[in-house]
Design an enzyme around this catalytic site. Structure first.
Site, short mmCIF file in Angstrom:
data_model
loop_
_atom_site.label_atom_id
_atom_site.label_comp_id
_atom_site.label_asym_id
_atom_site.label_seq_id
_atom_site.Cartn_x
_atom_site.Cartn_y
_atom_site.Cartn_z
N TYR A 93 10.29 46.37 107.69
CA TYR A 93 10.37 47.63 106.97
C TYR A 93 11.20 48.66 107.74
O TYR A 93 12.10 49.30 107.19
CB TYR A 93 8.96 48.16 106.72
CG TYR A 93 8.92 49.51 106.05
CD1 TYR A 93 9.12 49.63 104.68
CD2 TYR A 93 8.67 50.67 106.78
CE1 TYR A 93 9.08 50.87 104.06
CE2 TYR A 93 8.63 51.91 106.17
CZ TYR A 93 8.83 52.01 104.81
OH TYR A 93 8.80 53.23 104.21
N GLY A 140 4.09 57.44 92.69
CA GLY A 140 4.35 58.12 93.94
C GLY A 140 5.39 59.22 93.91
O GLY A 140 5.49 60.00 92.95
N SER A 150 7.98 54.87 88.77
CA SER A 150 6.73 54.48 88.12
C SER A 150 5.51 55.02 88.85
O SER A 150 4.44 55.16 88.25
CB SER A 150 6.63 52.95 88.01
OG SER A 150 6.63 52.33 89.29
N LEU A 161 19.79 60.83 88.29
CA LEU A 161 19.20 59.50 88.18
C LEU A 161 18.30 59.29 89.39
O LEU A 161 18.74 59.43 90.53
CB LEU A 161 20.30 58.44 88.12
CG LEU A 161 19.87 56.98 87.88
CD1 LEU A 161 21.05 56.18 87.30
CD2 LEU A 161 19.38 56.29 89.15
N ILE A 162 17.04 58.96 89.13
CA ILE A 162 16.07 58.75 90.20
C ILE A 162 15.50 57.35 90.09
O ILE A 162 15.07 56.94 89.01
CB ILE A 162 14.92 59.78 90.13
CG1 ILE A 162 15.46 61.20 90.12
CG2 ILE A 162 13.95 59.58 91.30
CD1 ILE A 162 14.39 62.27 89.96
N GLY A 191 12.73 54.22 91.26
CA GLY A 191 11.36 54.09 91.73
C GLY A 191 10.41 55.12 91.18
O GLY A 191 9.57 55.68 91.91
#
Length: 342
Positions: free
Chosen positions: A215, A76, A74, A69-70, A72
């Site tokens: 960040y 990059g 969509s 399961l990965i 993000g």
């Protein structure tokens, strides 16, 4: 208070950026290549996929196929990793918050000839119910969960006086608490499969950067969480690894002019130093990796006999992280990052 800019990922100056000042323009997360270069890693992945296909029929839902399961996926690194994992023979559950953005991933999977191994699911890492439901669905449909790759995240640039606390909390929610939530939900299943937990952080999770307090704080928190979890997870057969990329260029680089202009307009007394920082970081974009280059060693990790705990995607990233870890009083890092603002 003047709000900061979400989606603006930090960047460092010099020949190689630590994090980019552009929203999703450069992903500051990287890996040490486990082969001589990314082309070599891709060759290994293709060879492994060929061997796997010769042994068994790999169909979605097959219990004979390992499942990853990965998050993000969509754009990059996440998108590139999903396709590369499928090429390596993994059944890949590619998750994203908005499945309406899945077509670039699906098209890449079709071009690679692995569309049958890529399954798109909705998962919002900031929503506990979404996380729990997605993990439960994967296990129900495939009978196992062998690996999780935490890649979802959001860049944010600005400084605390101008941004206020909401910006910090928002960044922590997606970049840190989202990782913790998925890890918590996945651990029972990773224990059952004696699986792998890989988290894409950033060199910004090791070295703090100007105008990236929120960040970097989130990425530092992820590093501390995983470093603490790793030896505990190992006692129940789960391997844990951090991936620390440097700058990773994406298709968004050319579209960030308005974002940068808005960030500068809202920077108040910090305008001059922010302008210097952005200019310094922008000069380094030529050194950025492609998402495919950053993803290749990540996927190679999934099949490694023993995953290292911390890896970087490039020689530069390794040197940069080493400089921080050997800087006991912090003076060298402060001198370096301070110079980016002049």
């Amino acid at each position: 208070m003047v709000g900061g800019r979400r989606g603006v990922r930090p960047g460092i100056g010099g020949p190689h950026p630590l994090a980019d000042p552009l929203a999703q323009a450069c992903r500051l997360d990287g890996f040490v290549l486990l082969c001589a270069d990314s082309q070599a890693v891709s060759t290994v992945i293709r060879a492994r996929r060929d061997r796997t296909h010769s042994r068994e029929t790999l169909m979605p839902g097959s219990n004979s196929t390992k499942t990853v399961l990965i998050t993000g996926t969509s754009t990059g690194i996440g998108l590139a990793a999903a396709v590369a994992a499928a090429e390596a023979g993994w059944h890949t559950v590619a998750t994203m918050r908005n499945t309406g953005r899945a077509e670039p991933l699906l098209e890449a999977a079709r071009k690679a000839g692995v569309a049958d191994l890529v399954q798109v699911k909705r998962l919002d890492v900031t929503d506990a119910d979404s996380v729990a439901d997605c993990v439960a669905e994967v296990v129900a449909e495939h009978g196992r969960l062998d690996a999780v790759v935490n890649d979802a995240g959001a860049g944010f640039a600005g400084t605390i006086e101008q941004n206020g606390m909401k910006a910090v909390r928002d960044s922590m929610e997606v970049n840190y608490f989202g990782v913790v939530e998925l890890t918590r939900a996945a651990m029972p299943h990773l224990r059952a499969s004696r699986g792998r937990l890989v988290t894409v952080t950033s060199v910004g999770g090791v070295v703090g950067q100007p105008f990236n307090e929120a960040y970097c704080a989130a990425k530092f928190a992820v590093e501390g969480f995983m470093e603490s979890l790793a030896p505990v997870a190992a006692t129940v057969g789960v391997q844990v690894s951090l991936v620390e990329p440097g700058a990773v260029a994406s298709e968004f680089v050319a579209s960030q002019g308005d974002v940068i202009a808005g960030l500068l307009a809202d920077s108040g007394p910090y305008a001059q130093t922010l302008q210097a920082y952005i200019a310094h970081a922008s000069d380094s974009f030529s050194a950025a990796q492609t998402p495919q280059e950053a993803a290749a060693p990540l996927v190679a990790l999934l099949d490694a006999d023993q995953m290292p705990f911390r890896v970087q995607t490039s020689d530069w990233a390794r040197g940069f992280v080493d400089a921080k870890l050997s800087d006991l009083d912090g003076s060298a890092v402060q001198s370096m990052t301070g110079a980016w603002l002049n």
